[in-house]
Design a protein around this motif. Structure first.
Motif, PDB file in Angstrom:
ATOM      1  N   CYS A 174       0.837  -1.205   0.000  1.00 31.99           N
ATOM      2  CA  CYS A 174       0.000   0.000   0.000  1.00 31.99           C
ATOM      3  C   CYS A 174       0.869   1.252   0.000  1.00 31.99           C
ATOM      4  CB  CYS A 174      -0.930  -0.013   1.213  1.00 31.99           C
ATOM      5  SG  CYS A 174      -2.127   1.327   1.241  1.00 31.99           S
ATOM      6  N   LEU A 175       1.928   1.260   0.807  1.00 30.93           N
ATOM      7  CA  LEU A 175       2.808   2.433   0.868  1.00 30.93           C
ATOM      8  C   LEU A 175       3.616   2.601  -0.416  1.00 30.93           C
ATOM      9  CD1 LEU A 175       4.068   2.018   4.539  1.00 30.93           C
ATOM     10  CD2 LEU A 175       2.445   3.713   3.697  1.00 30.93           C
ATOM     11  N   MET A 176       3.815   1.511  -1.165  1.00 27.76           N
ATOM     12  CA  MET A 176       4.525   1.608  -2.441  1.00 27.76           C
ATOM     13  C   MET A 176       3.777   2.464  -3.452  1.00 27.76           C
ATOM     14  SD  MET A 176       7.450  -0.061  -2.484  1.00 27.76           S
ATOM     15  CE  MET A 176       8.299  -1.289  -1.503  1.00 27.76           C
ATOM     16  N   ARG A 177       2.476   2.622  -3.280  1.00 27.29           N
ATOM     17  CA  ARG A 177       1.690   3.383  -4.250  1.00 27.29           C
ATOM     18  C   ARG A 177       2.110   4.849  -4.291  1.00 27.29           C
ATOM     19  NH1 ARG A 177      -2.448   0.079  -5.904  1.00 27.29           N
ATOM     20  NH2 ARG A 177      -3.324   1.791  -7.118  1.00 27.29           N
ATOM     21  N   LEU A 178       2.789   5.331  -3.266  1.00 26.96           N
ATOM     22  CA  LEU A 178       3.293   6.696  -3.287  1.00 26.96           C
ATOM     23  C   LEU A 178       4.407   6.877  -4.312  1.00 26.96           C
ATOM     24  CD1 LEU A 178       3.445   7.352   0.575  1.00 26.96           C
ATOM     25  CD2 LEU A 178       1.743   8.237  -1.019  1.00 26.96           C
ATOM     26  N   ARG A 179       5.017   5.765  -4.767  1.00 25.66           N
ATOM     27  CA  ARG A 179       6.128   5.845  -5.725  1.00 25.66           C
ATOM     28  C   ARG A 179       5.719   5.460  -7.136  1.00 25.66           C
ATOM     29  NH1 ARG A 179       9.875   2.175  -1.893  1.00 25.66           N
ATOM     30  NH2 ARG A 179       9.748   3.456  -0.011  1.00 25.66           N
ATOM     31  N   TYR A 180       4.441   5.226  -7.375  1.00 28.02           N
ATOM     32  CA  TYR A 180       4.033   4.732  -8.690  1.00 28.02           C
ATOM     33  C   TYR A 180       4.390   5.719  -9.805  1.00 28.02           C
ATOM     34  CZ  TYR A 180       1.523   0.600  -7.055  1.00 28.02           C
ATOM     35  OH  TYR A 180       1.199  -0.623  -6.539  1.00 28.02           O
ATOM     36  N   GLY A 181       4.254   7.009  -9.547  1.00 23.36           N
ATOM     37  CA  GLY A 181       4.618   7.991 -10.555  1.00 23.36           C
ATOM     38  C   GLY A 181       6.093   7.901 -10.926  1.00 23.36           C
ATOM     39  N   ARG A 182       6.929   7.658  -9.926  1.00 22.18           N
ATOM     40  CA  ARG A 182       8.367   7.539 -10.180  1.00 22.18           C
ATOM     41  C   ARG A 182       8.670   6.258 -10.941  1.00 22.18           C
ATOM     42  NH1 ARG A 182      12.956   9.144  -5.735  1.00 22.18           N
ATOM     43  NH2 ARG A 182      14.715   9.230  -7.167  1.00 22.18           N
ATOM     44  N   TYR A 183       7.927   5.185 -10.672  1.00 25.61           N
ATOM     45  CA  TYR A 183       8.132   3.941 -11.408  1.00 25.61           C
ATOM     46  C   TYR A 183       7.842   4.135 -12.890  1.00 25.61           C
ATOM     47  CZ  TYR A 183       8.163   1.583  -6.840  1.00 25.61           C
ATOM     48  OH  TYR A 183       8.448   1.195  -5.566  1.00 25.61           O
ATOM     49  N   GLU A 231       3.948   3.188 -20.843  1.00 24.02           N
ATOM     50  CA  GLU A 231       2.525   2.881 -21.013  1.00 24.02           C
ATOM     51  C   GLU A 231       2.181   1.506 -20.448  1.00 24.02           C
ATOM     52  OE1 GLU A 231       1.898   3.275 -25.161  1.00 24.02           O
ATOM     53  OE2 GLU A 231       1.653   5.458 -25.113  1.00 24.02           O
ATOM     54  N   ILE A 232       3.059   0.531 -20.648  1.00 24.98           N
ATOM     55  CA  ILE A 232       2.793  -0.814 -20.118  1.00 24.98           C
ATOM     56  C   ILE A 232       2.793  -0.796 -18.593  1.00 24.98           C
ATOM     57  CG2 ILE A 232       3.758  -3.144 -19.925  1.00 24.98           C
ATOM     58  CD1 ILE A 232       4.733  -2.861 -22.804  1.00 24.98           C
ATOM     59  N   VAL A 233       3.809  -0.165 -18.006  1.00 27.98           N
ATOM     60  CA  VAL A 233       3.891  -0.116 -16.543  1.00 27.98           C
ATOM     61  C   VAL A 233       2.711   0.663 -15.970  1.00 27.98           C
ATOM     62  CG1 VAL A 233       5.257   0.774 -14.614  1.00 27.98           C
ATOM     63  CG2 VAL A 233       6.392  -0.394 -16.506  1.00 27.98           C
ATOM     64  N   GLN A 234       2.325   1.757 -16.616  1.00 31.33           N
ATOM     65  CA  GLN A 234       1.175   2.545 -16.149  1.00 31.33           C
ATOM     66  C   GLN A 234      -0.105   1.728 -16.190  1.00 31.33           C
ATOM     67  OE1 GLN A 234       0.960   6.138 -15.195  1.00 31.33           O
ATOM     68  NE2 GLN A 234      -0.886   5.169 -14.427  1.00 31.33           N
ATOM     69  N   LEU A 235      -0.294   0.971 -17.260  1.00 37.52           N
ATOM     70  CA  LEU A 235      -1.510   0.157 -17.390  1.00 37.52           C
ATOM     71  C   LEU A 235      -1.556  -0.945 -16.334  1.00 37.52           C
ATOM     72  CD1 LEU A 235      -4.048  -0.293 -19.181  1.00 37.52           C
ATOM     73  CD2 LEU A 235      -2.691  -1.954 -20.468  1.00 37.52           C
ATOM     74  N   TYR A 268      -0.771 -13.946 -15.320  1.00 33.81           N
ATOM     75  CA  TYR A 268      -1.023 -12.556 -14.940  1.00 33.81           C
ATOM     76  C   TYR A 268       0.270 -11.952 -14.389  1.00 33.81           C
ATOM     77  CZ  TYR A 268      -6.081 -12.964 -15.436  1.00 33.81           C
ATOM     78  OH  TYR A 268      -7.348 -13.117 -15.941  1.00 33.81           O
ATOM     79  N   PHE A 269       0.581 -10.735 -14.843  1.00 36.64           N
ATOM     80  CA  PHE A 269       1.806 -10.061 -14.417  1.00 36.64           C
ATOM     81  C   PHE A 269       1.476  -8.828 -13.599  1.00 36.64           C
ATOM     82  CE2 PHE A 269       3.298 -12.532 -18.007  1.00 36.64           C
ATOM     83  CZ  PHE A 269       4.530 -12.993 -17.562  1.00 36.64           C
ATOM     84  N   ARG A 270       2.339  -8.539 -12.654  1.00 36.84           N
ATOM     85  CA  ARG A 270       2.245  -7.352 -11.815  1.00 36.84           C
ATOM     86  C   ARG A 270       3.601  -6.645 -11.812  1.00 36.84           C
ATOM     87  NH1 ARG A 270       2.162  -9.659  -5.654  1.00 36.84           N
ATOM     88  NH2 ARG A 270       2.664  -7.483  -5.233  1.00 36.84           N
ATOM     89  N   VAL A 271       3.619  -5.415 -11.357  1.00 34.46           N
ATOM     90  CA  VAL A 271       4.860  -4.646 -11.338  1.00 34.46           C
ATOM     91  C   VAL A 271       5.720  -5.104 -10.163  1.00 34.46           C
ATOM     92  CG1 VAL A 271       5.849  -2.355 -11.022  1.00 34.46           C
ATOM     93  CG2 VAL A 271       3.870  -2.653 -12.499  1.00 34.46           C
ATOM     94  N   ASN A 272       7.000  -5.336 -10.444  1.00 31.21           N
ATOM     95  CA  ASN A 272       7.953  -5.707  -9.403  1.00 31.21           C
ATOM     96  C   ASN A 272       8.539  -4.432  -8.803  1.00 31.21           C
ATOM     97  OD1 ASN A 272       9.801  -6.912  -7.744  1.00 31.21           O
ATOM     98  ND2 ASN A 272      11.055  -7.789  -9.377  1.00 31.21           N
ATOM     99  N   CYS A 273       7.974  -3.989  -7.701  1.00 33.43           N
ATOM    100  CA  CYS A 273       8.383  -2.713  -7.097  1.00 33.43           C
ATOM    101  C   CYS A 273       9.843  -2.734  -6.658  1.00 33.43           C
ATOM    102  CB  CYS A 273       7.482  -2.389  -5.905  1.00 33.43           C
ATOM    103  SG  CYS A 273       5.749  -2.112  -6.341  1.00 33.43           S
ATOM    104  N   GLU A 274      10.319  -3.864  -6.194  1.00 32.25           N
ATOM    105  CA  GLU A 274      11.691  -3.921  -5.685  1.00 32.25           C
ATOM    106  C   GLU A 274      12.703  -3.686  -6.808  1.00 32.25           C
ATOM    107  OE1 GLU A 274      14.222  -6.440  -2.395  1.00 32.25           O
ATOM    108  OE2 GLU A 274      12.606  -7.449  -3.485  1.00 32.25           O
ATOM    109  N   ARG A 275      12.367  -4.114  -8.022  1.00 37.29           N
ATOM    110  CA  ARG A 275      13.286  -3.897  -9.144  1.00 37.29           C
ATOM    111  C   ARG A 275      13.424  -2.406  -9.447  1.00 37.29           C
ATOM    112  NH1 ARG A 275      17.101  -3.904 -11.869  1.00 37.29           N
ATOM    113  NH2 ARG A 275      17.539  -5.106 -13.748  1.00 37.29           N
ATOM    114  N   PHE A 276      12.325  -1.661  -9.353  1.00 38.80           N
ATOM    115  CA  PHE A 276      12.388  -0.214  -9.547  1.00 38.80           C
ATOM    116  C   PHE A 276      13.053   0.467  -8.348  1.00 38.80           C
ATOM    117  CE2 PHE A 276       8.974  -1.209 -12.562  1.00 38.80           C
ATOM    118  CZ  PHE A 276       9.377  -0.467 -13.656  1.00 38.80           C
ATOM    119  N   ASN A 277      12.848  -0.094  -7.143  1.00 38.14           N
ATOM    120  CA  ASN A 277      13.491   0.490  -5.966  1.00 38.14           C
ATOM    121  C   ASN A 277      15.009   0.420  -6.046  1.00 38.14           C
ATOM    122  OD1 ASN A 277      11.062   1.150  -4.769  1.00 38.14           O
ATOM    123  ND2 ASN A 277      10.947  -0.704  -3.543  1.00 38.14           N
ATOM    124  N   VAL A 278      15.529  -0.567  -6.781  1.00 37.90           N
ATOM    125  CA  VAL A 278      16.975  -0.658  -6.968  1.00 37.90           C
ATOM    126  C   VAL A 278      17.496   0.591  -7.665  1.00 37.90           C
ATOM    127  CG1 VAL A 278      18.767  -1.891  -8.257  1.00 37.90           C
ATOM    128  CG2 VAL A 278      17.098  -3.170  -6.919  1.00 37.90           C
TER     129      VAL A 278
END
Length: 543
Positions: free
Chosen positions: A83-92, A106-110, A237-247
């Motif tokens: 839930c707290l990761m959603r604050l970084r979605y724009g940066r992702y 566009e893919i990551v945003q979708l 089904y695929f989801r965004v890997n937040c940890e990969r962007f956090n790197v």
């Protein structure tokens, strides 16, 4: 169950994105902990159909864990980290655009908008306006995102609480122990359970790609050579890997820290060292990067960079680039100070011709810098002096702090009391006798970094909630809301200069300025949260 500040912030995030009804369900789960459906209906006072719909939304967006047990049945629990990761979605999305262009963004945003999607659904939704050329380009970009682990498969294991699985695996390992377990056997059982959980997660994330066979018929032979290559599995089904962007966020912080401490050229060299091993950097828990060579670092330097401008050279002749790289890496490794203090201040480690970036050392230093900034803001230079003294020396009483810190005794006690109220320092009682009489005790002050970080993290969550509440209060002002609703009309959005009055345009300009200031403040606070929370996986007290 989350603490009050974290629960308020997560509830506000869910309310902003999914509305008040879903936020009510999330608030109940955050306040009361894991609950079954019957308890959730009773506490939320909502209709069963509404609660089920809210649960489906939270599961679809990876915000809910569910578990099945014999005692409680099926229970639900909020995933606060997600839930707290959603604050970084724009940066992702911005990072995806920098790495893979507009199609990657566009893919990551979708995927972020829908929680999880299958590849055919992603391509069909994004290729509406260009059904001829877009599918091929999107498929290629999607393959890169999955191959580089920016998108990961959503499996059944990802919807189960890892804490439950770890407890179950640890209990299974303890049952294998015969007799009374020793401390070593209990520790080994926990390590085996953690290794089993990590292995299961890694195996589950490898199902996103499948092998595709291609037959090549040769003219000189009737035999067929089968060539295998990987392709994205359309059924997953695929989801965004937040940890990969956090790197990438962590690497940016490391480069900024090196540039701030030395100069821009040192930051450029360190950025090249990070880029050389970036494809293999998958988790924030890595202690250090994979080894790389000087030649690999030189290949990742940007074109036209003048490394000689950052060094004071004895001769007027410009040395070779490789020599300059070795000089900068020696500075970053604190090669001139081979002591524990020098190692604690280093960015990289040199082992012959191999270079490794020390993530753990840098993370501890960044966390310490955040806490020192809090001490300076609230208690001045004297507070930072006491904080650093206790960190470097260890436990000390008031007289020692006053003597070594060169401060008046009458100023030390109130300063320590104020810092203790904010958990920047802690007190340890050492009794002189067995009766533990308060008059016969040593009172030693020290810094508990884990406790200090946890308290400051809660304060940062409170600040983030206040920023969101302030933004919403400003937006809910009647005059501004009326103008914003008017601007959303199609005719007004096409010609704002003519259809909006001067007062309305001035009001919108003021609102845009306020929103920009709040966004900048939110970004800075979120960066401190990233350092204390995401980079706080390392045990800071190991020093």
């Amino acid at each position: 169950m989350a603490d009050a500040d974290t629960a308020r912030l997560c509830t506000e995030i869910v309310r902003t994105v999914f509305g008040p009804l879903t936020a009510t369900v999330a608030s109940v789960l955050l306040t009361h902990g894991r609950l079954g459906l019957a308890q959730l209906l009773r506490f939320s006072k909502l209709k069963p159909r509404t609660v089920r719909a809210a649960l489906l939304i939270l599961v679809q967006h990876n915000l809910l864990w569910h578990a099945q047990s014999d005692e409680e049945g099926e229970v639900f629990e909020i995933n606060t980290d997600e839930c707290l990761m959603r604050l970084r979605y724009g940066r992702y999305v911005w990072l995806a655009e920098q790495l893979y262009g507009k199609s990657g963004a566009e893919i990551v945003q979708l995927v972020l908008d829908h929680g999880k999607l299958r590849p055919p659904d992603i391509i069909s939704q994004l290729s509406i306006y260009d059904p001829m050329k877009a599918p091929a380009m999107l498929s290629q970009t999607l393959h890169k995102l999955v191959e580089e682990a920016y998108l990961k498969p959503s499996t059944l294991l990802s919807h189960l609480s890892p804490r439950d699985k770890l407890i179950r695996y640890e209990a299974e390992e303890k049952r294998k122990i015969t007799g009374f377990p020793t401390a070593r056997e209990l520790r080994e059982a926990k390590e085996v359970a953690e290794a089993r959980l990590k292995r299961e997660e890694e195996e589950a994330e490898q199902v996103g790609m499948k092998r595709k066979a291609k037959d090549h018929t040769h003219k000189s032979s009737k035999r067929k050579a089968v060539e295998e290559e990987l392709e994205v599995d359309d059924a997953i089904y695929f989801r965004v890997n937040c940890e990969r962007f956090n790197v990438h966020i962590r690497n940016k912080l490391i480069v900024d820290a090196a540039s701030e401490r030395f100069n821009e050229c040192a930051g450029v060299v360190l950025r090249a060292a990070l880029k050389a091993t970036e494809p293999k950097q998958r988790k924030l828990s890595d202690v250090r990067s994979d080894p790389t060579s000087f030649a690999s670092i030189s290949m990742h330097l940007p074109d036209g960079v003048d490394l000689a401008s950052g060094l004071v050279l004895q001769s007027s002749k410009k040395p070779p680039t490789m020599t300059l790289i070795k000089e900068y890496l020696g500075i970053l490794a604190s090669a001139d100070n081979p002591t524990p203090a020098g190692r604690a201040a280093s960015f990289v480690s040199l082992g012959g011709s191999r270079i490794q970036v020390e993530f753990e050392i840098i993370a501890k230093r960044l966390q310490r810098r955040v806490l020192e900034a809090v001490a300076r803001e609230r208690h001045g230079d004297e507070g930072v002096r006491v904080f650093r003294l206790l960190l470097d020396v260890g436990m000390m009483d008031e007289k020692q702090i006053s003597k070594i810190g060169m401060m008046a005794p009458k100023d030390v006690r109130p300063l320590l009391s104020a810092m203790s109220a904010e958990s920047l320092v802690s007190l340890q009682e050492v009794p002189k006798s067995a009766d533990r009489n308060p008059t016969r005790m040593f009172y030693l002050w020290y810094v508990d970094l884990q406790k200090a970080s946890a308290v400051q993290l809660r304060n940062l969550y409170k600040t983030l909630y206040n920023i969101a509440a302030r933004r919403q209060a400003e937006q809910d002002e009647p005059l501004l809301r009326a103008v914003l609703e008017k601007r959303q009309r199609s005719d007004v959005s096409q010609d704002e200069e003519r259809l909006l009055t001067r007062n309305e345009r001035e009001l919108l300009a003021q609102w845009e300025k306020k929103r920009e200031k709040l966004t900048v403040l939110e970004t800075r606070v979120e960066e401190a949260v990233f350092i204390l929370h995401d980079l706080g996986a390392f045990k800071m007290n190991d020093d």
